[in-house]
Each structure stands twice: as C-alpha cells, then as structure tokens.
Design a protein around this motif. Sequence first.
Motif, PDB file in Angstrom:
ATOM      1  N   ALA A 238      60.343  -0.542   5.583  1.00  0.00           N
ATOM      2  CA  ALA A 238      60.589  -1.933   5.186  1.00  0.00           C
ATOM      3  C   ALA A 238      59.830  -2.853   6.122  1.00  0.00           C
ATOM      4  O   ALA A 238      59.492  -2.486   7.258  1.00  0.00           O
ATOM      5  CB  ALA A 238      62.078  -2.264   5.215  1.00  0.00           C
ATOM      6  N   THR A 263      65.618  -3.763  -0.462  1.00  0.00           N
ATOM      7  CA  THR A 263      65.185  -4.917  -1.252  1.00  0.00           C
ATOM      8  C   THR A 263      66.352  -5.820  -1.648  1.00  0.00           C
ATOM      9  O   THR A 263      66.141  -6.883  -2.227  1.00  0.00           O
ATOM     10  CB  THR A 263      64.441  -4.467  -2.518  1.00  0.00           C
ATOM     11  OG1 THR A 263      65.274  -3.570  -3.260  1.00  0.00           O
ATOM     12  CG2 THR A 263      63.143  -3.764  -2.152  1.00  0.00           C
ATOM     13  N   GLU A 264      67.567  -5.425  -1.300  1.00  0.00           N
ATOM     14  CA  GLU A 264      68.711  -6.305  -1.513  1.00  0.00           C
ATOM     15  C   GLU A 264      68.925  -7.250  -0.330  1.00  0.00           C
ATOM     16  O   GLU A 264      69.831  -8.089  -0.381  1.00  0.00           O
ATOM     17  CB  GLU A 264      69.973  -5.466  -1.755  1.00  0.00           C
ATOM     18  CG  GLU A 264      69.916  -4.651  -3.038  1.00  0.00           C
ATOM     19  CD  GLU A 264      71.193  -3.870  -3.280  1.00  0.00           C
ATOM     20  OE1 GLU A 264      72.194  -4.132  -2.568  1.00  0.00           O
ATOM     21  OE2 GLU A 264      71.198  -2.991  -4.167  1.00  0.00           O
ATOM     22  N   SER A 269      60.585  -6.905   2.494  1.00  0.00           N
ATOM     23  CA  SER A 269      59.679  -6.289   1.517  1.00  0.00           C
ATOM     24  C   SER A 269      59.771  -4.776   1.681  1.00  0.00           C
ATOM     25  O   SER A 269      59.788  -4.265   2.808  1.00  0.00           O
ATOM     26  CB  SER A 269      58.240  -6.751   1.740  1.00  0.00           C
ATOM     27  OG  SER A 269      58.104  -8.133   1.498  1.00  0.00           O
ATOM     28  N   ALA A 272      60.471  -0.117  -4.001  1.00  0.00           N
ATOM     29  CA  ALA A 272      61.667   0.195  -4.796  1.00  0.00           C
ATOM     30  C   ALA A 272      61.274   0.224  -6.264  1.00  0.00           C
ATOM     31  O   ALA A 272      60.446  -0.572  -6.706  1.00  0.00           O
ATOM     32  CB  ALA A 272      62.761  -0.837  -4.560  1.00  0.00           C
ATOM     33  N   VAL A 277      58.425  -4.473  -3.526  1.00  0.00           N
ATOM     34  CA  VAL A 277      59.230  -5.615  -3.951  1.00  0.00           C
ATOM     35  C   VAL A 277      59.371  -6.555  -2.764  1.00  0.00           C
ATOM     36  O   VAL A 277      59.643  -6.124  -1.642  1.00  0.00           O
ATOM     37  CB  VAL A 277      60.626  -5.169  -4.431  1.00  0.00           C
ATOM     38  CG1 VAL A 277      61.493  -6.375  -4.761  1.00  0.00           C
ATOM     39  CG2 VAL A 277      60.499  -4.241  -5.636  1.00  0.00           C
ATOM     40  N   HIS A 278      59.174  -7.855  -3.011  1.00  0.00           N
ATOM     41  CA  HIS A 278      59.315  -8.864  -1.968  1.00  0.00           C
ATOM     42  C   HIS A 278      60.552  -9.712  -2.273  1.00  0.00           C
ATOM     43  O   HIS A 278      60.563 -10.489  -3.232  1.00  0.00           O
ATOM     44  CB  HIS A 278      58.083  -9.770  -1.906  1.00  0.00           C
ATOM     45  CG  HIS A 278      56.793  -9.022  -1.775  1.00  0.00           C
ATOM     46  ND1 HIS A 278      56.467  -8.285  -0.662  1.00  0.00           N
ATOM     47  CD2 HIS A 278      55.735  -8.900  -2.629  1.00  0.00           C
ATOM     48  CE1 HIS A 278      55.273  -7.742  -0.824  1.00  0.00           C
ATOM     49  NE2 HIS A 278      54.808  -8.094  -2.014  1.00  0.00           N
ATOM     50  N   THR A 279      61.579  -9.569  -1.467  1.00  0.00           N
ATOM     51  CA  THR A 279      62.792 -10.358  -1.663  1.00  0.00           C
ATOM     52  C   THR A 279      62.653 -11.676  -0.915  1.00  0.00           C
ATOM     53  O   THR A 279      62.350 -11.678   0.283  1.00  0.00           O
ATOM     54  CB  THR A 279      64.019  -9.596  -1.143  1.00  0.00           C
ATOM     55  OG1 THR A 279      64.048  -8.307  -1.760  1.00  0.00           O
ATOM     56  CG2 THR A 279      65.295 -10.358  -1.459  1.00  0.00           C
TER      57      THR A 279
END
Length: 663
Positions: A238, A263-264, A269, A272, A277-279
């Motif tokens: 991550a 990603t939650e 980032s 997933a 995925v960029h949160t």
Amino acid sequence: MTPGIETGHAVPAEAGSDAAAPGGGSVVLAFPPLVESSFGRYFPSTAVLAGFLQSRRVRTHQWDLNEEFALHLLDPGHLAEAGAGRLVGLEGCHPEEMSAVAGRWLARHHDALFDEDGRHVFAAESGPAFLLAALAQPYLIDPEAEWLTDPALLRSDRTLVYRAYYASLDLAARLPADARLLGVSVPMGPQLVPALLLAEAVKRVRPEVRTVLGGPTLSLMNEDDLARLLDVHRQVDAVVRFDGEAPLLALYRQADAGDWRPTEVAGVSAVAGGGPVHTPPAPGMHPNTLPPASYDPALVARLVGLEMGIVQARGCYWGKCDYCDFVELYDGSPPYRGRSVQSFMAELEHQVGRHGVRRFELITESIPPAFARRFSQAVLDRGLDITWNSFAMVDRRFDAELLQLMVRAGCEYLVIGMETTNTRVLKLVHKSADREENLRFIREAHQAGMKLRINLIPDLPSTTLEEAMESLRDVAELADCVESFTVFPFEATRSSEVGRRPERFGLVVGGGDSGLANQAQYALNHLGNIDPAMTREERTGVHRAYQDFAIGHGSAHMRRTGDEFLDRLPGEDEAFRLGVASLDVLPRGDELVVTHVLRRERTVLPAAVASGLAPWLDGTPLTRRDLTRVYGTAGGTAVLRQLVEARLLTAVAATGRPEPALT
C-alpha cells in the motif's frame, strides 16, 4: 510516511516503545537511503509517526537506514575501492573524481568523523563532513519513469550497492518476530528506488509483513505513475498519500487482525479487484492534536550536536509561490495548519526534559512573523537555554525589533528562500518581497546579529541575462552580511502552479535540459521545458557565475573562521609546510593532482615541480632556501608563488609538529 513531518500538542508521557495493546504486534518505521544531506541528523518523519502510534498503544521500532548506509560507505574496504575510483556497481569512475578523493582522505582520517565516544560527526558545518556526502553522491538514483515499469532495473548493477547493503543487515534476524507492518518514509525522490529494494528484501524473508510506503515523493506522484508502481512492484502492499498518521494506524490494525482491506482506508492507494485503486484522502489531524514526536534514545545518542526537529506547521502561511510544490502535500486538508505557541513550547520542553537536547530546528515551510514573535518571547519569559533555526521568507513584518528579539531568544540562523532580488520576476511568481524589501531584510538581520543562509535561483521563469546578473551584483554588495549562499537551478515541477500553467510564466513545454542538478531531486515530477528568456549558453554562464560567487564567499568565510593557509610569500628563513592534513595528493604519471578538500579546489603540479617536492609531501617543514636549492633562485620563487596562490602551504606550528587532521 508523513509528508509534512508533523508533531503536535503535548499529552501525558508518551506510551514508549514497549507499550502496546495486549497481544498486538509492532510496526517498523524505516527511513531509507539516500539523503546525503541528512547524514548525522535525525529526520523527524519516523519519530512523528512513532509518537502517534505509541499514543495509540502500538509498539514501534525506528530504523534510520540512511545513517547506517553512511557507516556502510565508511567501511575500510569500501573506502579503499572508492579511493581507487572503483565504486560499487558503477562504471566510468576515475581516481581524480571527488568521490575518489573523499574515499582516500576518509581512509586516512576516518576518526575525523567520530568523536572520542564513537558518536557520528557527519553533520558538521565545517571540516570533512561534506566528504561523506561526496562519497555517497554517485550512488544517488533519481528515478525516471522506467523505474516504475521495469522491475529488472532493481536487479541491475546500478542498485548493487543497496542490495549489498541490505544483505549486510540480516533482515531475517533484525525484523522483530511480532512485526506486522513496515512503514517506509520517502520524503526525497532518490529514496524511492532504495525503498522499493527494502520492501523487496523484507518480503523475501518475511512475506507476511505488510509493506507501506509514504511521504512527499509518493504524495506528489501523479495517480497514473502511482498506479504503475503498484501494478509492477507487488512487494509494496500500500501507499499512503498526504497526512500519514490515521491511515497508517488503520493499516496496522488491519495487518494485526489479519484483515487486509487497504483501499477502505482514506488516503491509501493499493491493488484491489485486479488493479490499483486510489482512495481519496480524509482531512488530516491538526498538529495541535498530536502527541510529541518519539525520538529513539539510541538513535539520538549516536549523533554529535543533534539538532532536533519540532514541527511548527503543516503547509505554508504564505502559500502563493508559484514554483513551489510543497503546498501540494496536504490534499483533503486545509492548506495551512499552524501550531499554537503553547503546543509548540510544550513539545520543546518535553524533548529537552527527555533527551537533554538544546538545539532545535523548526519544521516549517516558512516561520510566520507573528509566531516568531510569540515563540521568541515565550523562550525568554521561561529562561530556556536553547538555540534554534528555521526556514523563513522575507516578509516586511520581520522588522529590526523582531529580528533582535529572535536573536536574544536563541535563533542561531535563518534559511531564506530569497531566490532573486529582481522585483519583476518576484511579482511574476508571487513572492512576498520586492528588491528593496529583500535588501532591507539582509541589512537589518545583519545589524541584529542574525546569521542568514540565503538560497538563490538565478533563472526563475522569464529571468533575462541582465536581470540575473543585476541580482547577483545586489547580493554581492551585501555578501558580508550573509553567512552562506546556496544556488539552485530553476526546475519546473508538474505539481506546481508553474508546471500546471507554464505558458503564463513564459515557458515552452517540451525539451529543456533535465540534466541540471535540480533542487527537487525528483525526476518523475520534472516538467521538461524551454525558457526563451536566456539562451542555453547564457543560462550556463549565469549558473557558473552564481556558483563561483557562492563558493568564493564560502572560501572567504572559511578563511575568517580558521583556514590558516598562507596567502603571502614567506620570508627567506620562515618555515612552512604543505598542508597535507587538508590535501589529497594523487600521482598522474610524473605530475601530481592536488585537491584541497576543504576548498574543493584542484591544482595540477607539473612533473618538474612535482619531482622536486617529493621530500616534503609528507608535511616535513621547508623554507625558501630549500626550494632555491632544488629549483634555483628564480625557479624556487616561481614554485613558491604557485604553491601560495593555490593555497597549498601552511605555517609551521610553534611545536614544529604537523598540523592536525582537518576537523
């Protein structure tokens, strides 16, 4: 891990490295190579994160792998190879290069970098500490985009020195048995490749340990590049972007519980569902709400003259300079979060009490005048015996009275991002001060007894040759008021306002010389461009003129502070010697290449001169009569004049013993 390197309001005594929730695992916080300017220093990012995690009862371990890399370079075997021009994994080195000079000199004077207790003198502002940086500099990798997409590059000869270094650490034994997560702080671009190699090395021996990267290098990376990094370098579990405390705690709790869903977590980032995925980030914590930074006593104890960092703010109170991208580091949060004097003083007194440290650096993009006034008065009111320094910008509110107050309160020096004195250019890039304000500030700071270290950028966008040289004349006239000057070529970065709207600043996108020694040390963020205000030849000449000025000013300052090399022809019977303690002497055929390591100047002595000097190359005293006997009357005088002009001679001490090694 934390882009702004933040601390906060003092809370009851920090939990300590042994305090953790029952049954919980631990976090390893690592600061990897290569930041040669941080040798001998304690970069605050891991301490800030450790303080926060410990306040949440998470056990932490801090690894300053950058400092340990310096020790790796100082190994006698490496120094011998470097001195011969054989750097690990690098081709084309030469014994005359500064890295080789550093290897030879440090091999002879290894003890000059350590005190009698073995503590590191790597950050000294005078003496041989810069040679350690010169030794390390060839190993610096400022990665271009291909490093993100080609994992084979991590196994190339270019990374051999780092792979050998990590192998020497025995990570399998070093990692705590209860380690759940490795957090790697990457503030500088040249740390990215070593960080990826570290994550790879840890995964090789402990695949269950989650590896998380963070810091300005990752926060300033555009999302496409970050996605490529995560997709290719699967040793990275991550990436934390922007404020690091809350995301890192959440990731640790997932790793500790065996429930990995990165990603939650806001601001993270990760890969997933088959891809990166960029949160989006959540608002970061205010510095006033954070516990004190937890500096590891063992890491503190090995440094001489530690200058401990305490965060004054996240972001910049001005925040308008168009060429700066540090204001981009706090997405999701207010652009400026200034710390209260009460909170700052609480941590300062906490660190004094815990570590006995008396020298402090304010971690800030630029200290606000109002804070400087209140802080200085608080130091005086409490009778604190400390010294401190800070970055600052020229601001009319730094008047003579405030500057005097800061000096009385222990301000040792200010680092000033002045850049230029040209009013037109300053207004274009939205600096606060104009020419007259800059010159006023220098004079009044000097009169107050304030030391200034001024940064200059001679080719800010649209600067002409005439404007650059006029600015140089301005600062040269006030050079005696300034302790030192540092010169940076301008670099347009993609994440700055200049990078987003280059045409507004007269820049033409495409091409440009990205080979300049850039100030950002982050090639991935570089915007190739051409500034038609100067030709390439003019720009090169301007850079050379500024660098010559800065070096000359530094040399003059060194002479004022103890450089005792002769600057006159000695009398007929006056004894003198070659200043061997400050010189590196390298044979080149029948010639001698002599490098003055303090002044970083090189002189080539021709064969006719070199052969005659052989009896005195060990520092044995000699006189003009000795030179006359070897070279004749006219020849002896000519040789002596050449040696004096090259500043290779020093007077003989009253004891007659050779001068000590450069310290």
